[in-house]
Write a protein that holds these residues in place. Structure first.
Motif, PDB file in Angstrom:
ATOM      1  N   LEU A  31       0.868  -1.164   0.000  1.00  0.00           N
ATOM      2  CA  LEU A  31       0.000   0.000   0.000  1.00  0.00           C
ATOM      3  C   LEU A  31       0.905   1.213   0.000  1.00  0.00           C
ATOM      4  O   LEU A  31       1.717   1.399   0.916  1.00  0.00           O
ATOM      5  N   SER A  32       0.816   2.041  -1.036  1.00  0.00           N
ATOM      6  CA  SER A  32       1.698   3.188  -1.181  1.00  0.00           C
ATOM      7  C   SER A  32       0.870   4.458  -1.280  1.00  0.00           C
ATOM      8  O   SER A  32      -0.146   4.494  -1.975  1.00  0.00           O
ATOM      9  N   MET A  33       1.302   5.507  -0.581  1.00  0.00           N
ATOM     10  CA  MET A  33       0.585   6.777  -0.606  1.00  0.00           C
ATOM     11  C   MET A  33       1.572   7.927  -0.785  1.00  0.00           C
ATOM     12  O   MET A  33       2.613   7.963  -0.128  1.00  0.00           O
ATOM     13  N   TYR A  34       1.228   8.872  -1.656  1.00  0.00           N
ATOM     14  CA  TYR A  34       2.045  10.060  -1.870  1.00  0.00           C
ATOM     15  C   TYR A  34       1.211  11.292  -1.601  1.00  0.00           C
ATOM     16  O   TYR A  34       0.098  11.436  -2.115  1.00  0.00           O
ATOM     17  N   ASP A  35       1.727  12.197  -0.770  1.00  0.00           N
ATOM     18  CA  ASP A  35       1.075  13.463  -0.444  1.00  0.00           C
ATOM     19  C   ASP A  35       1.812  14.567  -1.185  1.00  0.00           C
ATOM     20  O   ASP A  35       2.967  14.879  -0.868  1.00  0.00           O
ATOM     21  N   LYS A  36       1.143  15.138  -2.167  1.00  0.00           N
ATOM     22  CA  LYS A  36       1.803  16.130  -3.021  1.00  0.00           C
ATOM     23  C   LYS A  36       2.147  17.404  -2.261  1.00  0.00           C
ATOM     24  O   LYS A  36       3.207  17.994  -2.472  1.00  0.00           O
ATOM     25  N   ALA A  37       1.272  17.833  -1.336  1.00  0.00           N
ATOM     26  CA  ALA A  37       1.486  19.091  -0.617  1.00  0.00           C
ATOM     27  C   ALA A  37       2.753  19.054   0.235  1.00  0.00           C
ATOM     28  O   ALA A  37       3.474  20.047   0.344  1.00  0.00           O
ATOM     29  N   THR A  38       3.028  17.911   0.840  1.00  0.00           N
ATOM     30  CA  THR A  38       4.201  17.791   1.719  1.00  0.00           C
ATOM     31  C   THR A  38       5.364  17.078   1.055  1.00  0.00           C
ATOM     32  O   THR A  38       6.439  16.967   1.651  1.00  0.00           O
ATOM     33  N   ASN A  39       5.144  16.565  -0.170  1.00  0.00           N
ATOM     34  CA  ASN A  39       6.162  15.811  -0.906  1.00  0.00           C
ATOM     35  C   ASN A  39       6.691  14.643  -0.065  1.00  0.00           C
ATOM     36  O   ASN A  39       7.894  14.421   0.049  1.00  0.00           O
TER      37      ASN A  39
END
Length: 359
Positions: free
Chosen positions: A98-106
């Motif tokens: 399960l992989s998650m990327y948060d663009k706002a915090t990089n």
């Protein structure tokens, strides 16, 4: 992880879609039993689809615009945009991670997926979901059907579940289920003063799904955290370690029959939560969790069945919903939460132990 909430909401409401039809008394082209039989007959068939839906809350939070790609083998990609487009998260379940990327915090997070994780994320068959939901709401809600409607261009059943008692963790629910696939196309979920509306605006059951959809491409320079089962498991600690982190605190003393079986630490590094697990006559009795009270915390209101009481001379709360029983209070800057594990153990008995707590 905030992205789990919409998924969990869909799964919970899908329980209603299949399970509640068994006790429906409203008008429908099918009898309640026919609806249930049809749902369960087709419930285990794998589905692939692409969908777009919006989540709206009745508070000041912005709408969440979501796109999702789901493969028949359970792989899933979810892109959520919120904060008026300023924030975005991308989550991918490739069947193993399960992989998650948060663009706002990089920032990115990668975790292995276990069977327990799959269950939590709603990766169960509709039949399993129906059985679990029936257990949760069979006695607590009045069930009926509304008029059939069209949602996202699809014919949908409308099921209404009204809580019999305001003191319930699951409040009033309305759901609109696809008549062909039994996917929840729209839902309105109420709990205390919070209302969440989730509605598909587009859904396609013949999507073109490519392998690269289920691969999360993390930008170069992003901070990546890898989480495994060992890092997530609570760690056993000593009384001295608790004292070092919290300073002076209150603890339930042991007796001839009541024994402290373990002390574990969980939570965030900057705010650890210590749990004291007790057994009574070698049977798990209750767990006391203690951590530093966070200043300037905004209250969103208590849960519907939360009752204000006095614990150890302090203002506290008592919560009881089925087998879930909880006591809560703050004392000398520390928050104490007690979960009763033995169903034969009463609140009154546990409160007697709590009154004996000392430093």
């Amino acid at each position: 992880m905030n992205w789990i909430k919409p998924l969990s909401g869909i799964s919970i409401l899908l329980f209603f879609a299949i399970g509640l039809a068994a006790c429906n008394t409203g008008e429908s082209k099918f009898s309640p039993q026919e609806v249930l039989n049809t749902a369960l007959q087709d419930a285990d068939q794998p589905l692939a689809y692409y969908g777009e839906y919006t989540i709206k809350m009745n508070d000041d939070s912005s709408d969440i615009e979501t796109k999702e790609w789901v493969a028949a083998d359970g792989k899933r990609r979810i892109e959520m945009t919120f904060g008026n487009g300023a924030e975005q998260t991308i989550t991918v379940n490739d069947g193993k991670h399960l992989s998650m990327y948060d663009k706002a915090t990089n920032t990115a997070m990668i975790a292995e997926i276990t069977e327990e994780d799959l269950n939590m994320l709603g990766q169960q068959s509709p039949r399993q979901q129906a059985e679990r939901m029936l257990e949760l709401i069979y006695d607590s809600h009045e069930l009926s059907t509304g008029s059939e409607e069209v949602i996202a261009g699809r014919a949908a059943y409308h099921i209404i579940a009204k809580a019999k008692d305001s003191k319930t963790l699951i409040g009033d629910q309305e759901i609109w289920i696809d008549k062909e696939t039994w996917i929840v196309l729209k839902s309105i979920s109420e709990s205390n003063e919070l209302t969440m509306t989730q509605e598909y605006t587009k859904i396609d059951f013949a999507p073109e799904l490519t392998d690269d959809l289920f691969v999360l491409k993390i930008p170069e320079g992003a901070a990546v955290e890898v989480i495994d089962e060992a890092s997530m498991a609570p760690k056993e600690v000593t009384v001295e370690e608790v004292q070092e982190a919290l300073g002076s605190y209150y603890q339930v003393p042991e007796t001839e029959e009541l024994k402290l079986s373990a002390i574990t630490v969980d939570g965030l590094e900057e705010r650890p939560e210590f749990s004291f697990d007790y057994t009574k006559n070698d049977i798990p009795a209750f767990s006391v969790t203690v951590f530093k009270e966070m200043p300037n915390v905004v209250s969103f209101g208590g849960i519907p069945n939360e009752e204000e009481i006095t614990i150890r001379g302090k203002k506290g709360t008592k919560t009881e919903s089925g087998n879930f029983r909880l006591l809560n209070w703050v004392e000398d800057g520390l928050r104490y939460s007690v979960i009763l594990q033995n169903p034969e153990l009463s609140f009154e008995e546990v409160e007697k132990y709590l009154n004996q707590m000392n430093k």
